[in-house]
Design a protein around this motif. Structure first.
Motif, PDB file in Angstrom:
ATOM      1  N   GLN A 133       0.842  -1.195   0.000  1.00 44.82           N
ATOM      2  CA  GLN A 133       0.000   0.000   0.000  1.00 44.82           C
ATOM      3  C   GLN A 133       0.883   1.252   0.000  1.00 44.82           C
ATOM      4  OE1 GLN A 133      -3.307  -0.457  -0.248  1.00 44.82           O
ATOM      5  NE2 GLN A 133      -3.015  -2.690  -0.074  1.00 44.82           N
ATOM      6  N   ASP A 134       0.364   2.345  -0.577  1.00 42.51           N
ATOM      7  CA  ASP A 134       1.054   3.644  -0.595  1.00 42.51           C
ATOM      8  C   ASP A 134       2.494   3.468  -1.065  1.00 42.51           C
ATOM      9  OD1 ASP A 134      -1.217   4.952   0.404  1.00 42.51           O
ATOM     10  OD2 ASP A 134      -0.673   4.399   2.450  1.00 42.51           O
ATOM     11  N   VAL A 135       2.633   3.092  -2.302  1.00 42.42           N
ATOM     12  CA  VAL A 135       3.913   2.655  -2.857  1.00 42.42           C
ATOM     13  C   VAL A 135       4.564   3.770  -3.669  1.00 42.42           C
ATOM     14  CG1 VAL A 135       5.050   0.899  -4.280  1.00 42.42           C
ATOM     15  CG2 VAL A 135       2.965   0.339  -3.004  1.00 42.42           C
ATOM     16  N   MET A 136       5.902   3.811  -3.603  1.00 50.26           N
ATOM     17  CA  MET A 136       6.674   4.662  -4.491  1.00 50.26           C
ATOM     18  C   MET A 136       7.791   3.834  -5.098  1.00 50.26           C
ATOM     19  SD  MET A 136       8.678   8.275  -3.873  1.00 50.26           S
ATOM     20  CE  MET A 136       9.964   7.547  -2.879  1.00 50.26           C
ATOM     21  N   LEU A 137       7.955   3.919  -6.403  1.00 51.15           N
ATOM     22  CA  LEU A 137       9.050   3.279  -7.116  1.00 51.15           C
ATOM     23  C   LEU A 137      10.036   4.355  -7.533  1.00 51.15           C
ATOM     24  CD1 LEU A 137       7.034   0.903  -9.498  1.00 51.15           C
ATOM     25  CD2 LEU A 137       7.811   0.459  -7.161  1.00 51.15           C
ATOM     26  N   ALA A 194       4.343   6.857  -8.195  1.00 50.80           N
ATOM     27  CA  ALA A 194       3.550   6.539  -7.011  1.00 50.80           C
ATOM     28  C   ALA A 194       2.369   5.649  -7.390  1.00 50.80           C
ATOM     29  CB  ALA A 194       3.054   7.809  -6.341  1.00 50.80           C
ATOM     30  N   SER A 195       1.964   4.791  -6.447  1.00 51.55           N
ATOM     31  CA  SER A 195       0.823   3.907  -6.656  1.00 51.55           C
ATOM     32  C   SER A 195       0.141   3.662  -5.322  1.00 51.55           C
ATOM     33  CB  SER A 195       1.280   2.580  -7.268  1.00 51.55           C
ATOM     34  OG  SER A 195       0.199   1.677  -7.395  1.00 51.55           O
ATOM     35  N   ARG A 196      -1.169   3.673  -5.314  1.00 50.55           N
ATOM     36  CA  ARG A 196      -1.905   3.417  -4.080  1.00 50.55           C
ATOM     37  C   ARG A 196      -1.745   1.965  -3.639  1.00 50.55           C
ATOM     38  NH1 ARG A 196      -6.276   6.067  -1.670  1.00 50.55           N
ATOM     39  NH2 ARG A 196      -6.473   5.241   0.441  1.00 50.55           N
ATOM     40  N   GLU A 197      -1.672   1.046  -4.610  1.00 48.63           N
ATOM     41  CA  GLU A 197      -1.512  -0.369  -4.290  1.00 48.63           C
ATOM     42  C   GLU A 197      -0.689  -1.028  -5.383  1.00 48.63           C
ATOM     43  OE1 GLU A 197      -4.833  -2.816  -2.606  1.00 48.63           O
ATOM     44  OE2 GLU A 197      -4.596  -3.949  -4.482  1.00 48.63           O
ATOM     45  N   PRO A 240       6.915   7.323   1.805  1.00 50.88           N
ATOM     46  CA  PRO A 240       6.447   7.340   0.416  1.00 50.88           C
ATOM     47  C   PRO A 240       5.512   8.502   0.113  1.00 50.88           C
ATOM     48  CG  PRO A 240       6.298   5.137   1.339  1.00 50.88           C
ATOM     49  CD  PRO A 240       6.586   6.079   2.486  1.00 50.88           C
ATOM     50  N   HIS A 241       4.778   8.960   1.120  1.00 49.78           N
ATOM     51  CA  HIS A 241       3.856  10.070   0.876  1.00 49.78           C
ATOM     52  C   HIS A 241       4.619  11.342   0.510  1.00 49.78           C
ATOM     53  CE1 HIS A 241       1.766   7.270   3.640  1.00 49.78           C
ATOM     54  NE2 HIS A 241       0.712   7.569   2.901  1.00 49.78           N
ATOM     55  N   ALA A 242       5.803  11.512   1.129  1.00 52.06           N
ATOM     56  CA  ALA A 242       6.589  12.711   0.886  1.00 52.06           C
ATOM     57  C   ALA A 242       7.636  12.495  -0.200  1.00 52.06           C
ATOM     58  CB  ALA A 242       7.284  13.152   2.177  1.00 52.06           C
ATOM     59  N   LYS A 243       7.713  11.277  -0.733  1.00 53.07           N
ATOM     60  CA  LYS A 243       8.722  10.930  -1.724  1.00 53.07           C
ATOM     61  C   LYS A 243      10.116  11.291  -1.213  1.00 53.07           C
ATOM     62  CE  LYS A 243       5.599  11.231  -5.639  1.00 53.07           C
ATOM     63  NZ  LYS A 243       5.364  11.706  -6.999  1.00 53.07           N
ATOM     64  N   ASP A 244      10.407  10.863  -0.001  1.00 52.01           N
ATOM     65  CA  ASP A 244      11.671  11.165   0.653  1.00 52.01           C
ATOM     66  C   ASP A 244      12.778  10.281   0.099  1.00 52.01           C
ATOM     67  OD1 ASP A 244      13.749  11.695   2.295  1.00 52.01           O
ATOM     68  OD2 ASP A 244      12.740  11.146   4.161  1.00 52.01           O
ATOM     69  N   MET A 245      13.735  10.876  -0.590  1.00 47.41           N
ATOM     70  CA  MET A 245      14.833  10.120  -1.171  1.00 47.41           C
ATOM     71  C   MET A 245      16.117  10.317  -0.385  1.00 47.41           C
ATOM     72  SD  MET A 245      13.498   8.576  -3.713  1.00 47.41           S
ATOM     73  CE  MET A 245      14.891   8.121  -4.727  1.00 47.41           C
ATOM     74  N   THR A 246      16.056  10.857   0.814  1.00 41.07           N
ATOM     75  CA  THR A 246      17.250  11.122   1.585  1.00 41.07           C
ATOM     76  C   THR A 246      17.794   9.851   2.205  1.00 41.07           C
ATOM     77  OG1 THR A 246      15.971  11.569   3.579  1.00 41.07           O
ATOM     78  CG2 THR A 246      16.451  13.436   2.163  1.00 41.07           C
ATOM     79  N   GLY A 247      18.977   9.984   2.806  1.00 36.55           N
ATOM     80  CA  GLY A 247      19.579   8.849   3.477  1.00 36.55           C
ATOM     81  C   GLY A 247      20.570   8.113   2.610  1.00 36.55           C
ATOM     82  N   TYR A 248      20.818   8.604   1.407  1.00 37.51           N
ATOM     83  CA  TYR A 248      21.784   7.984   0.516  1.00 37.51           C
ATOM     84  C   TYR A 248      22.941   8.930   0.240  1.00 37.51           C
ATOM     85  CZ  TYR A 248      18.897   3.966  -0.179  1.00 37.51           C
ATOM     86  OH  TYR A 248      18.191   2.831   0.049  1.00 37.51           O
ATOM     87  N   ILE A 249      24.062   8.353  -0.146  1.00 45.00           N
ATOM     88  CA  ILE A 249      25.267   9.110  -0.398  1.00 45.00           C
ATOM     89  C   ILE A 249      25.635   9.015  -1.868  1.00 45.00           C
ATOM     90  CG2 ILE A 249      27.756   9.190   0.067  1.00 45.00           C
ATOM     91  CD1 ILE A 249      26.053  10.233   2.332  1.00 45.00           C
ATOM     92  N   ILE A 250      25.917  10.151  -2.481  1.00 42.11           N
ATOM     93  CA  ILE A 250      26.434  10.163  -3.839  1.00 42.11           C
ATOM     94  C   ILE A 250      27.950  10.255  -3.747  1.00 42.11           C
ATOM     95  CG2 ILE A 250      26.574  11.465  -5.996  1.00 42.11           C
ATOM     96  CD1 ILE A 250      23.768  12.420  -5.553  1.00 42.11           C
TER      97      ILE A 250
END
Length: 205
Positions: free
Chosen positions: A49-53, A63-66, A183-193
């Motif tokens: 549920q509440d998915v982000m790819l 984004a996808s609800r399911e 996923p609601h905020a599309k948070d992509m933080t926490g990774y290092i480039i």
């Protein structure tokens, strides 16, 4: 295939943060097992549920609800939720390993019975196998990403290779722990480039 579990009060909802061949999958999943690894092994499909790819090739998000995801599409997933019944745990010995699965290189500790070769025994275990103190590296949108992921569950059916390592190689480098993903905020933080001129750790994405 898992049953319809949307209204079952006996199930717990956990964050589902997984790594697939061409994207990262973030969402929420409800299950009734004591541990996430047990739940993953008990089902061949997971209704999220509440998915982000997040695509690896260009970073685009969808984004996808399911979304229904098959186990054979999951290379690895961060372990979240309850850790199971302490009374049922057996004594194990951690072995440092490095492995490749799809576009991801993973370093961490694989646990097995004392005196046994954890790497040689991995194919005798259930499909989804937990690791601890793991960190991961991969290319996304043309940049190398590195992050600590802590406990990680790998799909051993989809490994390209796995080998014994040493503590000095596996020991978690000075990277920030991946933050909880919303996923609601599309948070992509926490990774290092990591770019060629950067030291290990680089600049936060």
């Amino acid at each position: 295939m898992e049953p319809d579990v949307a209204a079952d009060p006996n199930l717990v909802e956990v964050e589902f943060a997984a790594y697939a061949e061409d994207c990262r999958i973030m969402g929420f999943w409800r299950h009734g097992a004591e541990r996430l690894s047990d739940a993953l092994n008990a089902h061949e499909e997971y209704v999220l549920q509440d998915v982000m790819l997040a695509a690896l090739d260009d970073g685009r998000t969808t984004a996808s609800r399911e979304l229904r995801v098959r186990r054979d599409e999951i290379l690895a997933i961060r372990a979240t939720g309850p850790r199971g019944n302490l009374a049922r745990r057996s004594r194990t010995r951690p072995s440092p390993v490095t492995l490749q699965t799809g576009p991801y290189t993973i370093h961490g500790y694989l646990h097995g019975p004392p005196g046994a070769d954890a790497v040689r025994q991995i194919n005798r275990r259930n499909t989804m196998v937990p690791m601890t103190e793991a960190w991961i590296e991969y290319l996304a949108a043309g940049d190398t990403h590195r992050a600590r992921v802590g406990s990680l569950i790998i799909n051993h059916d989809l490994l390209d290779w796995i080998r014994h390592s040493v503590d000095e190689e596996v020991y978690t480098p000075d990277l920030p722990m991946e933050r909880p993903i919303d996923p609601h905020a599309k948070d992509m933080t926490g990774y290092i480039i990591v770019r060629p001129d950067d030291r290990l750790g680089g600049q936060e994405a």
